[in-house]
Structure formats: structure tokens, C-alpha cells
Design an enzyme around this catalytic site. Structure first.
Site, PDB file in Angstrom:
ATOM      1  N   HIS A   1      38.960  32.946  43.561  1.00  0.00           N
ATOM      2  CA  HIS A   1      38.458  33.268  44.902  1.00  0.00           C
ATOM      3  C   HIS A   1      39.587  33.017  45.894  1.00  0.00           C
ATOM      4  O   HIS A   1      40.314  32.044  45.784  1.00  0.00           O
ATOM      5  CB  HIS A   1      37.257  32.388  45.268  1.00  0.00           C
TER       6      HIS A   1
ATOM      7  N   ASP B   1      29.916  35.310  41.114  1.00  0.00           N
ATOM      8  CA  ASP B   1      29.526  36.359  40.162  1.00  0.00           C
ATOM      9  C   ASP B   1      29.450  35.871  38.719  1.00  0.00           C
ATOM     10  O   ASP B   1      28.963  36.602  37.855  1.00  0.00           O
ATOM     11  CB  ASP B   1      30.537  37.515  40.254  1.00  0.00           C
TER      12      ASP B   1
HETATM   13  C1  SDX Z   1      33.483  38.136  45.554  1.00  0.00           C
HETATM   14  O1  SDX Z   1      35.946  37.091  49.712  1.00  0.00           O
HETATM   15  C2  SDX Z   1      34.772  36.733  49.375  1.00  0.00           C
HETATM   16  O2  SDX Z   1      34.164  35.840  49.930  1.00  0.00           O
HETATM   17  C3  SDX Z   1      34.159  37.538  48.243  1.00  0.00           C
HETATM   18  C4  SDX Z   1      32.813  37.045  47.733  1.00  0.00           C
HETATM   19  C5  SDX Z   1      31.725  37.258  48.735  1.00  0.00           C
HETATM   20  O3  SDX Z   1      30.716  36.524  48.675  1.00  0.00           O
HETATM   21  O4  SDX Z   1      31.798  38.242  49.518  1.00  0.00           O
HETATM   22  O5  SDX Z   1      32.919  35.675  47.414  1.00  0.00           O
HETATM   23  C6  SDX Z   1      32.370  37.815  46.483  1.00  0.00           C
HETATM   24  O6  SDX Z   1      34.060  39.168  45.656  1.00  0.00           O
HETATM   25  C7  SDX Z   1      33.889  37.103  44.528  1.00  0.00           C
HETATM   26  C8  SDX Z   1      35.100  37.558  43.665  1.00  0.00           C
HETATM   27  C9  SDX Z   1      34.596  38.480  42.535  1.00  0.00           C
HETATM   28  N1  SDX Z   1      35.746  39.058  41.822  1.00  0.00           N
HETATM   29  C10 SDX Z   1      36.050  38.671  40.560  1.00  0.00           C
HETATM   30  O7  SDX Z   1      35.492  37.771  39.941  1.00  0.00           O
HETATM   31  C11 SDX Z   1      37.201  39.458  39.931  1.00  0.00           C
HETATM   32  C12 SDX Z   1      38.181  38.507  39.256  1.00  0.00           C
HETATM   33  N2  SDX Z   1      38.863  37.693  40.301  1.00  0.00           N
HETATM   34  C13 SDX Z   1      40.158  38.137  40.745  1.00  0.00           C
HETATM   35  O8  SDX Z   1      40.353  39.513  40.784  1.00  0.00           O
HETATM   36  C14 SDX Z   1      40.644  37.352  41.976  1.00  0.00           C
HETATM   37  O9  SDX Z   1      40.484  36.035  41.696  1.00  0.00           O
HETATM   38  C15 SDX Z   1      40.026  37.648  43.337  1.00  0.00           C
HETATM   39  C16 SDX Z   1      40.025  39.101  43.655  1.00  0.00           C
HETATM   40  C17 SDX Z   1      38.650  37.099  43.410  1.00  0.00           C
HETATM   41  C18 SDX Z   1      40.872  36.905  44.375  1.00  0.00           C
HETATM   42  O10 SDX Z   1      42.085  37.554  44.444  1.00  0.00           O
HETATM   43  P1  SDX Z   1      43.346  36.865  45.166  1.00  0.00           P
HETATM   44  O11 SDX Z   1      42.947  35.799  46.096  1.00  0.00           O
HETATM   45  O12 SDX Z   1      44.179  37.988  45.647  1.00  0.00           O
HETATM   46  O13 SDX Z   1      44.027  36.088  43.979  1.00  0.00           O
HETATM   47  P2  SDX Z   1      45.385  36.516  43.374  1.00  0.00           P
HETATM   48  O14 SDX Z   1      45.192  37.870  42.771  1.00  0.00           O
HETATM   49  O15 SDX Z   1      46.428  36.319  44.419  1.00  0.00           O
HETATM   50  O16 SDX Z   1      45.560  35.463  42.184  1.00  0.00           O
HETATM   51  C19 SDX Z   1      46.504  34.433  42.255  1.00  0.00           C
HETATM   52  C20 SDX Z   1      46.979  34.236  40.807  1.00  0.00           C
HETATM   53  C21 SDX Z   1      47.621  35.501  40.216  1.00  0.00           C
HETATM   54  O17 SDX Z   1      48.482  35.062  39.196  1.00  0.00           O
HETATM   55  P3  SDX Z   1      50.097  34.931  39.544  1.00  0.00           P
HETATM   56  O18 SDX Z   1      50.518  36.222  40.176  1.00  0.00           O
HETATM   57  O19 SDX Z   1      50.188  33.733  40.493  1.00  0.00           O
HETATM   58  O20 SDX Z   1      50.733  34.649  38.199  1.00  0.00           O
HETATM   59  O21 SDX Z   1      45.826  33.996  39.967  1.00  0.00           O
HETATM   60  C22 SDX Z   1      45.688  35.055  39.043  1.00  0.00           C
HETATM   61  C23 SDX Z   1      46.483  36.214  39.565  1.00  0.00           C
HETATM   62  O22 SDX Z   1      46.924  37.066  38.502  1.00  0.00           O
HETATM   63  N3  SDX Z   1      44.253  35.368  38.986  1.00  0.00           N
HETATM   64  C24 SDX Z   1      43.593  35.648  37.868  1.00  0.00           C
HETATM   65  C25 SDX Z   1      42.266  35.839  38.259  1.00  0.00           C
HETATM   66  N4  SDX Z   1      42.155  35.676  39.573  1.00  0.00           N
HETATM   67  C26 SDX Z   1      43.399  35.402  40.012  1.00  0.00           C
HETATM   68  N5  SDX Z   1      44.022  35.738  36.585  1.00  0.00           N
HETATM   69  C27 SDX Z   1      43.044  36.044  35.685  1.00  0.00           C
HETATM   70  N6  SDX Z   1      41.743  36.236  35.972  1.00  0.00           N
HETATM   71  C28 SDX Z   1      41.317  36.136  37.251  1.00  0.00           C
HETATM   72  N7  SDX Z   1      40.049  36.317  37.547  1.00  0.00           N
END
Ligand code: SDX
Length: 393
Positions: A271, A328
Site C-alpha cells: 500500500h 483486498d
Molecule cells: C487499494 O490508495 C488507496 O488507498 C487504495 C485502496 C483504497 O481503499 O482505495 O487502499 C485500495 O487499491 C489497495 C491496493 C490493492 N492493490 C493490490 O493489492 C495490487 C498489489 N499491490 C501493488 O501493486 C502495490 O503494492 C500498490 C499498487 C498497492 C502500491 O504501489 P506503490 O506504492 O507504487 O508501491 P511500489 O510499486 O512503489 O512498490 C515498492 C516496492 C517495489 O519494489 P522495488 O522497485 O523497490 O524493488 O515494492 C514492490 C515493488 O515492486 N511491491 C511489490 C508489491 N507491491 C509493491 N512486490 C510484489 N508484490 C506486491 N504486491
């Protein structure tokens, strides 16, 4: 280069903005709607009074709650001509595509009561949008399975009415057990708002141009659909089901996630704001346990979810990136137990989020100092170039 852009630009040129609706502390895992902790609301508040809290700024008294409930029931029906749209969608149409199209279409049939004051009209339109979102979702399901649409009953609350509209058939009304009704009500309360997330920011951006509530919320539905946002609740179940059907060990799946080349994300994890835990995930994990116990059912996906969570939280890849279960991760287990089809999971998120979107629409559209959202960019394209005749290109 971009200079420091301050709030006093009236967020005309910034992505950030001021709001009095929802407060989040990502480090401490705090979520409050109008100052009230989500833990209290999830356990003790109905979805409708939570909606009134978000939209009108405080919990309703009995008269206000009763008035809004009546407005919801009396404005739940779709205009006869709106129902023709369902006949035009292919059976394979995604419920989110139907929802965004139909929410936008409501405005074409919206009959404004000319005697109503703006405040009365807004209240009726807000209740109508919340009620019709529920009707559209249930009607798209009924159209998909070829059954007649059921209409809401005065004696049922919002969650109970949704289940009635989804699962009642002409010869037998569906009666939700108290445990199922409570679990769905809690699901809706937990999804009702969440500050400046992607879809709510979309609603605010569209509203800032002066567009109406239906057009603004329809845009929010489309933003929510993405797999990184509201679409993740479907993605979690698909991920858990893949682990179940392939027999892959949770740790091996996690190793695939850690291999960046795979492009696989652990759905329901991570998140942008919560860096230690998502308070909603904790509540939903407990609620999933309780609901399955009350229904005397087991779900292999819940066991797999627990194993995946345990393995991920013990793995430095996730701990070092401060990745934890989000809203989720466990919500789909509850929807599955209730019998909601997976392709409607994101629609359920949208139904829950509608009062939050309405509250933010109102906050933007009623703000006299509001200016149109106009974020700036860091330009990375070509520098000044000359035009060349085609013969010289
Ligand atoms: C919702 O914003 C809100 O409040 C949203 C929400 C709401 O109520 O409206 O809370 C609802 O959308 C919840 C999120 C649901 N999405 C997912 O579960 C999809 C999986 N999660 C990721 O796609 C991600 O964590 C996000 C989209 C939720 C957040 O994205 P960010 O903040 O841009 O995080 P990031 O991509 O910058 O990640 C930082 C690091 C990266 O690795 P590095 O580049 O540092 O090596 O963490 C890794 C990412 O690759 N990472 C993950 C991951 N989430 C982040 N790696 C594997 N699996 C994941 N789920």
C-alpha cells in the site's frame, strides 16, 4: 524543473489537496471517517449511517437516518428506458464496464424536482446514486443469469436488500442470516472511503471541472477497475485459486513474485500509505474467520491465504519493502462465502466506495475556492526542433 508547489495554489497545479472527510496515518495504521475510528464504525455502524457521516459530516439521528433510508428505497428503481441498456450489453460484458456506463447514464434519466432546494435535490440525488448503484449491480447479475430483477424492500437494510435483489427468485425471497448481513455491512463500511486514493482523486479531478456527480463517479468506477486498485480483490482470489489448483507451495509462489522478471505481484499486498499494516485487513481477516465459522463452512483459499501471509511476512523481500496485507487480501474470502460471483468483487468495492466518492464530489463542487485540477509535469521530451518537409524526413 519544478519549483516547490504549495497548497495555496488551491491544488490547481498540485496532486495534493485539503479534505475534511477521511484521515489516514500510514505509519500508525489509523483510519478515521470524519474523526471516528474505522474499528468502531465497522463493528457498530450501518453502511447507510456511515454514508451519511461521510456525505453530510456527522452520524445521523433517528429522523435523519429514517429519511435517508426512505430516499434510498424510493430512488432505487431504474428508469424503464435504462433497463434497455442491459439488453445491449453482451453476456460477456464485465460488470465494471456495465456499472460505469449505467452510472453515467443515470443523469440522462435524472428528473429534477424543480420545487426542491439545492440541498434537498443533492440529498435525493446522493441517495439515488447509492441506491441505483446497488440496483445496477444486482440487475446486471440477474440479466447475466437470465432471472427477473428483484426490487428493494422497505423492511430490509442496505446490505440485506442487496442480497435480496441478488438472490431472491419469484417463488422465494432470499433471507440473509444476521451473520451474513453483518459481514456484508462491515465490508461496505470498510470500503466506504479512503482519502485520496486513485479512484477518489479521479472523482475529485472530474468534479473540479464542474462536471456533475454522475459523470464524476462514473470516472471513479473506471479508475477503481484497474488490477492495482479495486481490481485487486478479484486478483487475490485468482492468485489463491491458482496456488490451489496448481499445487504450487505458497513459498514457491512467493519466490516467483520475488523474481522481478516474472512480473508477478503478490495481490492484496502492499500500500502506498500504510507502511506497517492496513487496519481494514486486520478487521476483514477476523471477519472472514467469524463468518466461515458461523456458516459452518471451510474455504481452502482461506487456509492458503493464511499460509501466503505467514510466508510473506517472514520474508525479507516484503518486510524490507514494508509490504503487508491490504484491504483486498481477505475481503474476497468473505464475498465468496456469501456467494457473490468473483467477477462482481470489484463492483462490490464500488458499491462500498460510492458514498465516499459522493462526499468528495460534494466537497469539491461546493467549495467556492475550488479551482480546476491542473497538475504540472517534468518535461522529458525533445528540445526545440525544426519542422521538416516530408521529402527530407
Ligand atoms: C487499494 O490508495 C488507496 O488507498 C487504495 C485502496 C483504497 O481503499 O482505495 O487502499 C485500495 O487499491 C489497495 C491496493 C490493492 N492493490 C493490490 O493489492 C495490487 C498489489 N499491490 C501493488 O501493486 C502495490 O503494492 C500498490 C499498487 C498497492 C502500491 O504501489 P506503490 O506504492 O507504487 O508501491 P511500489 O510499486 O512503489 O512498490 C515498492 C516496492 C517495489 O519494489 P522495488 O522497485 O523497490 O524493488 O515494492 C514492490 C515493488 O515492486 N511491491 C511489490 C508489491 N507491491 C509493491 N512486490 C510484489 N508484490 C506486491 N504486491
Amino acid at each position: 524543473t519544478t519549483g516547490l508547489i504549495t497548497l495555496d495554489d488551491g491544488y490547481a497545479n498540485t496532486g495534493s489537496c485539503q479534505s475534511a472527510i477521511t484521515f489516514i496515518d500510514g505509519e500508525a495504521g489509523i483510519l478515521r471517517y470524519r474523526g471516528i475510528p474505522i474499528e468502531d464504525l465497522a463493528e457498530r455502524s450501518s453502511f447507510v449511517e456511515t454514508a451519511q457521516l461521510l456525505i453530510f459530516g456527522r452520524l445521523p439521528n433517528e429522523a435523519q437516518r429514517s429519511e435517508f433510508r426512505t430516499l434510498l428505497t424510493e430512488n432505487a428503481a431504474l428508469h424503464r428506458d435504462m433497463r434497455k441498456h442491459f439488453d445491449g450489453f453482451p453476456v460477456t460484458a464485465h460488470p465494471m464496464a456495465i456499472l460505469s456506463a449505467m452510472v453515467n447514464a443515470i443523469q440522462t434519466h435524472e428528473v429534477r424536482d424543480e420545487e426542491a432546494t439545492d440541498r434537498q435535490h443533492f440529498k435525493q440525488a446522493a441517495a439515488g446514486l447509492m441506491a441505483k448503484t446497488r440496483t445496477i449491480a444486482a440487475a446486471s447479475y440477474k440479466s447475466h443469469i437470465g432471472q427477473p430483477i428483484a426490487y428493494p424492500r422497505y423492511d430490509l437494510n442496505y446490505a440485506e436488500n442487496f442480497l435480496h435483489m441478488m438472490f431472491s427468485v419469484p417463488y422465494r425471497d432470499y433471507e440473509a442470516t444476521p451473520e451474513v448481513a453483518h459481514a456484508l455491512n462491515m465490508f461496505l463500511v470498510l470500503h466506504a472511503d479512503h482519502e485520496q486514493n486513485c479512484s477518489t482523486s479521479t472523482v475529485r479531478m472530474v468534479a473540479s471541472s464542474g462536471a456533475n456527480m454522475f459523470a464524476s463517479v462514473s470516472a471513479g468506477v473506471n479508475a477503481l477497475w484497474g488490477p492495482l486498485h479495486g481490481g485487486a480483490n478479484m486478483g487475490v482470489i485468482e492468485m489463491l485459486d491458482e496456488i490451489r489448483t496448481t499445487g504450487i507451495k505458497p513459498q514457491d509462489y512467493i519466490n516467483r513474485v520475488k523474481d522481478k522478471k516474472s512480473g508477478v505481484k503478490l495481490m492484496g499486498f502492499g500500500h502506498r500509505v500504510y507502511r506497517n499494516f492496513d487496519p481494514r485487513a486486520r478487521i476483514l481477516k477476523d471477519a472472514a474467520d467469524k463468518l466461515l465459522d458461523a456458516m459452518h463452512i471451510t474455504d481452502p483459499l482461506l487456509d492458503i491465504a493464511r499460509e501466503v501471509e505467514q510466508a510473506a511476512l517472514a520474508d525479507d523481500y516484503f518486510a524490507s519493502r514494508r509490504l503487508y496485507p491490504n484491504v483486498d487480501f481477505y475481503s474476497g474470502i468473505i464475498l465468496r462465502a456469501i456467494g457473490i460471483p468473483v467477477d462482481m468483487f470489484t463492483v462490490m468495492f464500488a458499491i462500498g466506495r460510492t458514498p465516499g466518492w459522493i462526499a468528495h464530489f460534494r466537497e469539491v463542487s461546493e467549495n467556492p475556492a475550488q479551482r480546476i485540477y491542473r497538475p504540472r509535469q517534468v518535461y522529458t521530451g525533445a528540445q526545440l526542433s525544426e519542422w521538416q518537409p516530408r521529402s527530407e524526413r
